[in-house]
Design a protein around this motif. Structure first.
Motif, PDB file in Angstrom:
ATOM      1  N   MET A 190      38.296  34.279  36.082  1.00 18.02           N
ATOM      2  CA  MET A 190      39.691  35.006  35.511  1.00 18.02           C
ATOM      3  C   MET A 190      40.866  34.651  36.119  1.00 18.02           C
ATOM      4  SD  MET A 190      38.230  37.179  33.062  1.00 18.02           S
ATOM      5  CE  MET A 190      37.346  35.491  32.842  1.00 18.02           C
ATOM      6  N   GLN A 205      38.505  44.912  43.560  1.00 19.58           N
ATOM      7  CA  GLN A 205      39.636  45.629  43.555  1.00 19.58           C
ATOM      8  C   GLN A 205      40.299  45.864  44.836  1.00 19.58           C
ATOM      9  OE1 GLN A 205      40.246  50.047  43.146  1.00 19.58           O
ATOM     10  NE2 GLN A 205      40.645  49.294  40.938  1.00 19.58           N
ATOM     11  N   GLN A 234      45.507  44.913  43.167  1.00 15.88           N
ATOM     12  CA  GLN A 234      44.926  43.897  42.748  1.00 15.88           C
ATOM     13  C   GLN A 234      43.508  43.900  42.077  1.00 15.88           C
ATOM     14  OE1 GLN A 234      46.249  40.601  42.552  1.00 15.88           O
ATOM     15  NE2 GLN A 234      48.430  41.696  43.022  1.00 15.88           N
ATOM     16  N   GLN A 235      43.387  43.637  40.769  1.00 20.89           N
ATOM     17  CA  GLN A 235      41.947  43.905  40.306  1.00 20.89           C
ATOM     18  C   GLN A 235      41.655  42.627  39.211  1.00 20.89           C
ATOM     19  OE1 GLN A 235      40.880  47.987  38.917  1.00 20.89           O
ATOM     20  NE2 GLN A 235      40.899  47.104  36.988  1.00 20.89           N
ATOM     21  N   SER A 236      40.231  42.341  39.435  1.00 27.61           N
ATOM     22  CA  SER A 236      39.713  41.389  38.180  1.00 27.61           C
ATOM     23  C   SER A 236      38.510  41.999  37.996  1.00 27.61           C
ATOM     24  CB  SER A 236      39.551  40.229  39.276  1.00 27.61           C
ATOM     25  OG  SER A 236      38.741  39.167  38.305  1.00 27.61           O
ATOM     26  N   GLU A 285      39.314  40.704  32.411  1.00 31.23           N
ATOM     27  CA  GLU A 285      40.714  41.324  32.613  1.00 31.23           C
ATOM     28  C   GLU A 285      41.125  41.277  34.068  1.00 31.23           C
ATOM     29  OE1 GLU A 285      42.516  45.067  30.558  1.00 31.23           O
ATOM     30  OE2 GLU A 285      42.231  45.610  32.586  1.00 31.23           O
ATOM     31  N   SER A 286      42.553  40.910  34.194  1.00 32.91           N
ATOM     32  CA  SER A 286      43.055  41.103  35.742  1.00 32.91           C
ATOM     33  C   SER A 286      44.186  41.866  35.409  1.00 32.91           C
ATOM     34  CB  SER A 286      43.069  39.528  36.099  1.00 32.91           C
ATOM     35  OG  SER A 286      44.208  38.913  35.495  1.00 32.91           O
ATOM     36  N   ARG A 287      44.542  42.623  36.708  1.00 34.44           N
ATOM     37  CA  ARG A 287      45.678  43.347  36.933  1.00 34.44           C
ATOM     38  C   ARG A 287      46.580  43.104  38.165  1.00 34.44           C
ATOM     39  NH1 ARG A 287      43.745  49.408  35.871  1.00 34.44           N
ATOM     40  NH2 ARG A 287      45.830  49.735  36.325  1.00 34.44           N
ATOM     41  N   ASP A 288      47.820  42.993  37.987  1.00 32.52           N
ATOM     42  CA  ASP A 288      48.340  42.830  39.204  1.00 32.52           C
ATOM     43  C   ASP A 288      49.715  44.059  38.982  1.00 32.52           C
ATOM     44  OD1 ASP A 288      49.995  40.303  41.170  1.00 32.52           O
ATOM     45  OD2 ASP A 288      50.947  41.836  40.550  1.00 32.52           O
ATOM     46  N   ILE A 347      44.312  34.979  37.328  1.00 34.15           N
ATOM     47  CA  ILE A 347      44.867  36.199  37.978  1.00 34.15           C
ATOM     48  C   ILE A 347      46.457  35.995  38.438  1.00 34.15           C
ATOM     49  CG2 ILE A 347      43.076  37.142  39.197  1.00 34.15           C
ATOM     50  CD1 ILE A 347      43.965  35.991  41.834  1.00 34.15           C
ATOM     51  N   SER A 378      35.014  40.896  35.315  1.00 30.66           N
ATOM     52  CA  SER A 378      34.771  39.675  34.289  1.00 30.66           C
ATOM     53  C   SER A 378      33.187  39.860  34.009  1.00 30.66           C
ATOM     54  CB  SER A 378      34.942  38.276  35.032  1.00 30.66           C
ATOM     55  OG  SER A 378      33.904  38.211  36.304  1.00 30.66           O
TER      56      SER A 378
END
Length: 610
Positions: A108, A241, A264-266, A287-290, A110, A268
């Motif tokens: 994923m 996470q 920070q999260q990924s 999905e990834s989140r920053d 990031i 998959s």
């Protein structure tokens, strides 16, 4: 599963010597298999790309505290930090900067779509199983931002029969870390979870600034669950996470206190299925989140959030015993929000890619093509061709050519400043062309490699003053980076020795000046040896000077450091480890005006039981 030399080599790699493309870490090559270079499993010695693979054992043995310490000085790569643990971390891969290197976690993408960078400092080592570094352009497989290369991080996975781990560490700056893990494989099921907590009081990040301690907290977990059905279908889900708080200094408020809450999260998921012996199908989505929320003197100041949703469909087809055709589709949706205004806060990117790998006689050839359709900047085509030839049983020559591009960030395109500085929606992507010639050797005493490369970059994006105190990004500059990488991996009198040397000439072709924060010379040497239950090791690193501004008037001095480490196995399950970083207490900077930690001491205890 496909029956061809590319997959058979995975088995052979377990009994052959690891080639020096992973020379920083001397170990058996059982785990020296990479999937990032071609998006399918290959042994290191067969991959035509320049690849470094770092395993979980490498991470443990290095006693690194963060990714910066772990990766810094590996072949072609240097890292910098704006202070201690948790502070903004920069990366230079073959002279390209952080925005020109693609980073993946379990496949994923990031990072921040507003800044265009990845918060390496917040990715916890306790959750990492392995890291693969591919040097050189990979846009033909991954699209935007892979001009300098790709770094893929894999989270912990199941272990046959099960593995329980625990560790506790204490060290300088009141640094404390604890971690727990359970990973197992039973019949067709693999599962696991890992938890860690890292805290440090830190030290003052910026020189001639608020002399307070800038602390850091990071609480993280990773988990995975996978199952293989009787028909060969495999389903897997992984998650990582990390969240916490970082205190830092800023030149814009020398007497103020700044801190950031981060996430920070990924996530998959992957489906793998082989309808027959000649066709492998992989579907992945995630999905990834920053996310960052910033405070000044304990009062809310701003927030910036990125969400990236991704889908991929890949087909690997065996054309014959020596050839594989890969066809695939990628989709990426970036969404941003924040206290700053953006005229557009979402964009989609769709892509088709193809790759053909074949072998004939002593030759190997890989050809890759990709077409990206981005709603922000339109269509983009990239490609790569690589040829390898076995000159002898122990000597291999590889030549390659590839193109790449970096997409403008949301800040570049859509940022709106109330004082008049705005993004430029007419920007075009930065473009690159790279050529490389590599010679690799594998002898009974070890392995070595020499890589020569040149990267030309057009349309570098820079924020230009268009009116007094008003700025706008424009495609204004060109760059050329010439480089040489050399690595060696051997044993001498019982000592495992590995060394990497990187020489660069990274210049802005418009001005003739060196690119900012690039070191023209960098070297790293690692030596390790076992004395019964005790292991000793040392790492020597040195870099030449660099410049922190485009006119090359602000100079950051070169430096050298020596780290020592020791580990003693108390029993089969328990190990005591200790490390001294910067033994001679050198006062140096990786980024001008930012402090480093001086001499540091860390002690840890580890438990591992199957």
């Amino acid at each position: 599963m496909i029956r061809n030399r590319y997959y058979r080599s995975v088995i052979l790699s377990g009994i052959t010597l690891a080639l020096p493309t992973c020379a920083t870490y001397a170990a058996t090559s059982l785990d020296r298999v990479n999937v990032t270079a071609t998006r399918m499993a290959q042994s290191i010695d067969e991959t035509l790309a320049a690849v470094t693979v770092i395993t979980r054992d490498d991470i443990k043995n290095s006693q690194a505290k963060d990714i910066t310490q772990l990766l810094d000085g590996t072949q072609g790569l240097t890292m910098s930090s704006n202070g201690g643990l948790g502070k903004v971390t920069g990366i230079r891969l073959r002279g390209t900067d952080s925005k020109q290197v693609l980073v993946l976690i379990d496949g994923m993408r990031i990072g921040s779509a507003t800044l265009g960078t990845v918060a390496f400092q917040d990715i916890p080592l306790a959750q990492i199983e392995r890291i693969e570094i591919v040097r050189g352009p990979r846009s033909q497989l991954y699209g935007a931002d892979a001009m300098g290369g790709v770094i893929q991080i894999f989270t912990t996975k199941g272990k046959p029969g099960g593995l329980v781990t625990a560790e506790a560490e204490y060290g300088s700056h009141n640094t404390r870390r604890v971690a727990l893990g359970l990973n197992a494989t039973q019949d067709n099921l693999d599962y696991g979870i890992s938890l860690s907590d890292l805290r440090s009081d830190g030290f003052s990040s910026l020189k001639n600034n608020n002399p307070d301690e800038d602390g850091y907290k990071n609480r993280s977990f990773s988990g995975h669950l996978g199952y293989r059905f009787s028909n060969g279908l495999k389903l897997g889900v992984t998650a990582l996470q990390a969240k916490g708080e970082n205190e830092y200094d800023s030149a814009f408020g020398p007497a103020d206190f700044f801190d950031t809450d981060f996430l920070q999260q990924s996530l998959s998921s992957k489906l793998e299925y082989s309808p027959n012996d000649s066709w492998d199908i992989t579907l992945s989505f995630g999905e990834s989140r920053d996310e960052t929320t910033n405070f000044t003197n304990s009062s809310f100041a701003s927030f910036f959030n990125t969400r990236r949703r991704q889908f991929s469909w890949q087909n690997d087809i065996a054309v014959d015993e020596e050839s594989v055709l890969t066809l695939g589709i990628d989709f990426l949706r970036d969404q941003v929000e924040g206290t700053s205004s953006y005229s557009v806060n979402q964009r989609d990117n769709s892509a088709l890619f193809a790759q053909y790998q074949t072998a004939f006689g002593a030759n190997d050839v890989v050809i890759g093509l990709r077409h990206d359709d981005n709603e922000a900047f339109g269509d983009y085509n990239t490609g790569n061709i690589a040829w390898g030839r076995e000159l002898t049983e122990t000597l291999r020559l590889v030549a390659s050519y590839g193109t790449g591009f970096r997409a403008p960030t949301f800040n570049d395109l859509y940022y709106q400043d109330p004082w008049g500085s705005n993004g430029n929606p007419n920007l075009t992507p930065e473009e690159s062309e790279s050529v490389e010639l590599s010679l690799r050797g594998s002898q009974s005493w070890g392995g070595w490699n020499i890589n020569l490369f040149r990267t030309d970059i057009e349309g570098l994006i820079d924020w230009v003053e268009i009116a007094p105190f008003t700025y706008q990004p424009q495609n204004v500059d060109r760059a050329r980076i010439d480089g040489l990488e050399a690595g060696i991996n051997t044993q001498l009198a019982g000592w495992r020795i590995s060394g990497n040397l990187t020489l660069l000439d990274p210049r802005n072709r418009t001005t003739g000046r060196l690119l900012t924060d690039r070191n023209e010379q960098a070297i790293r040497i690692d030596i390790d040896r076992e004395f019964g239950p005790t292991e000793l090791g040392a790492t020597l690193q040195a870099r030449s000077h660099s410049y922190s501004n485009a006119t090359n008037t602000f100079r950051t001095a070169g430096f050298g450091t020596l780290d020592l480490r020791v580990a003693h196995h108390l029993s089969r399950e328990w190990t005591l480890r200790g490390q001294v970083r910067n033994l001679f207490d050198r006062d140096y900077e990786t980024i001008r005006t930012y402090n480093t930690g001086g001499r540091e001491l860390f002690v840890s205890v580890h438990y591992e039981a199957k």
